[in-house]
Scaffold this motif. Structure first.
Motif, PDB file in Angstrom:
ATOM      1  N   LEU A  16       0.807  -1.220   0.000  1.00 51.24           N
ATOM      2  CA  LEU A  16       0.000   0.000   0.000  1.00 51.24           C
ATOM      3  C   LEU A  16       0.841   1.272   0.000  1.00 51.24           C
ATOM      4  O   LEU A  16       0.548   2.189  -0.784  1.00 51.24           O
ATOM      5  CB  LEU A  16      -0.975  -0.012   1.181  1.00 51.24           C
ATOM      6  CG  LEU A  16      -1.984   1.127   1.212  1.00 51.24           C
ATOM      7  CD1 LEU A  16      -2.886   1.051  -0.015  1.00 51.24           C
ATOM      8  CD2 LEU A  16      -2.795   1.080   2.479  1.00 51.24           C
ATOM      9  N   PRO A  17       1.908   1.415   0.777  1.00 51.67           N
ATOM     10  CA  PRO A  17       2.717   2.652   0.709  1.00 51.67           C
ATOM     11  C   PRO A  17       3.343   2.869  -0.680  1.00 51.67           C
ATOM     12  O   PRO A  17       3.409   4.003  -1.150  1.00 51.67           O
ATOM     13  CB  PRO A  17       3.795   2.447   1.771  1.00 51.67           C
ATOM     14  CG  PRO A  17       3.236   1.457   2.715  1.00 51.67           C
ATOM     15  CD  PRO A  17       2.346   0.563   1.894  1.00 51.67           C
ATOM     16  N   VAL A  19       2.120   1.862  -3.569  1.00 45.79           N
ATOM     17  CA  VAL A  19       1.047   2.244  -4.491  1.00 45.79           C
ATOM     18  C   VAL A  19       0.676   3.709  -4.283  1.00 45.79           C
ATOM     19  O   VAL A  19       0.507   4.465  -5.253  1.00 45.79           O
ATOM     20  CB  VAL A  19      -0.174   1.321  -4.312  1.00 45.79           C
ATOM     21  CG1 VAL A  19      -1.386   1.838  -5.078  1.00 45.79           C
ATOM     22  CG2 VAL A  19       0.157  -0.094  -4.726  1.00 45.79           C
ATOM     23  N   VAL A  20       0.593   4.151  -3.019  1.00 44.24           N
ATOM     24  CA  VAL A  20       0.264   5.546  -2.720  1.00 44.24           C
ATOM     25  C   VAL A  20       1.368   6.463  -3.251  1.00 44.24           C
ATOM     26  O   VAL A  20       1.091   7.510  -3.858  1.00 44.24           O
ATOM     27  CB  VAL A  20       0.037   5.747  -1.204  1.00 44.24           C
ATOM     28  CG1 VAL A  20      -0.054   7.221  -0.844  1.00 44.24           C
ATOM     29  CG2 VAL A  20      -1.209   5.016  -0.759  1.00 44.24           C
ATOM     30  N   ALA A  21       2.620   6.094  -3.049  1.00 42.89           N
ATOM     31  CA  ALA A  21       3.735   6.912  -3.536  1.00 42.89           C
ATOM     32  C   ALA A  21       3.728   6.986  -5.062  1.00 42.89           C
ATOM     33  O   ALA A  21       3.973   8.050  -5.640  1.00 42.89           O
ATOM     34  CB  ALA A  21       5.055   6.331  -3.038  1.00 42.89           C
ATOM     35  N   VAL A  23       1.112   6.773  -7.021  1.00 44.56           N
ATOM     36  CA  VAL A  23      -0.006   7.630  -7.439  1.00 44.56           C
ATOM     37  C   VAL A  23       0.343   9.101  -7.215  1.00 44.56           C
ATOM     38  O   VAL A  23       0.065   9.957  -8.062  1.00 44.56           O
ATOM     39  CB  VAL A  23      -1.302   7.244  -6.676  1.00 44.56           C
ATOM     40  CG1 VAL A  23      -2.389   8.271  -6.876  1.00 44.56           C
ATOM     41  CG2 VAL A  23      -1.768   5.867  -7.113  1.00 44.56           C
ATOM     42  N   LEU A  24       0.965   9.416  -6.092  1.00 45.36           N
ATOM     43  CA  LEU A  24       1.307  10.799  -5.798  1.00 45.36           C
ATOM     44  C   LEU A  24       2.424  11.326  -6.702  1.00 45.36           C
ATOM     45  O   LEU A  24       2.463  12.517  -7.005  1.00 45.36           O
ATOM     46  CB  LEU A  24       1.723  10.948  -4.329  1.00 45.36           C
ATOM     47  CG  LEU A  24       0.607  10.734  -3.300  1.00 45.36           C
ATOM     48  CD1 LEU A  24       1.182  10.824  -1.893  1.00 45.36           C
ATOM     49  CD2 LEU A  24      -0.492  11.753  -3.483  1.00 45.36           C
TER      50      LEU A  24
END
Length: 166
Positions: A16-17, A19-21, A23-24
């Motif tokens: 999850l971290p 994937v978030v990074a 996307v950002l």
């Protein structure tokens, strides 16, 4: 079945971290890719243009194959007169900034005409009529260098140092 779901849930939580990074930071990654693509495309276009110019210049006959008796029959100014015209027009072309665009264009056209005539007299290949814009400016510089190598003294072909004429 519950074991597979548990492993997938733990794997999802661990990733999850990342994937978030992703996307950002996607806009930055896309921008880097677009810049790299643009740089590659520009380099490819430059290489293609240089290859085309090399092919075009390689087709010209060598200067040794030129019939020199033809130059005796040419009606027109002598090479000495052309050299004097090129020096005069070259100085006007490079030294005047405050003149009108029409005047500058007329001087540039007269200068190119004298360059073509001098090239014809000395058997130097030129492509001024085929080119325009920056390509024509580059061809003009190339021709000035060739004429200077043939012995003509031109103000546009010098590097800012004054040369003694012999």
């Amino acid at each position: 079945m519950h074991g597979v779901a548990l492993v997938l849930a733990l794997l999802g939580m661990a990733c999850l971290p990342a994937v978030v990074a992703a996307v950002l930071c996607a806009d930055e990654l896309i921008d880097r890719f677009a810049c790299a693509w643009g740089d590659w495309r520009d380099r490819w276009r430059r290489r293609r243009t240089i290859a085309r110019l090399n092919r075009a210049l390689a087709l010209d006959p060598p200067a040794a194959a030129v019939d020199l008796t033809e130059f005796d029959r040419l009606a027109g100014p002598s090479i000495e007169q052309l050299a004097a015209d090129l020096r005069r027009l070259g100085g006007q072309r490079l030294g005047v900034v405050s003149r009108s665009a029409v005047w500058q264009s007329a001087v540039r056209e007269a200068y190119d005409d004298r360059l073509r005539r001098a090239c014809r007299c000395l058997g130097i290949a030129e492509h001024l009529t085929d080119l325009d814009g920056v390509d024509r400016d580059i061809e003009r510089v190339r021709i000035e260098g060739q004429l200077q190598a043939a012995g003509l003294s031109l103000p546009a072909a010098t590097t800012g140092r004054r040369h003694r004429q012999r």
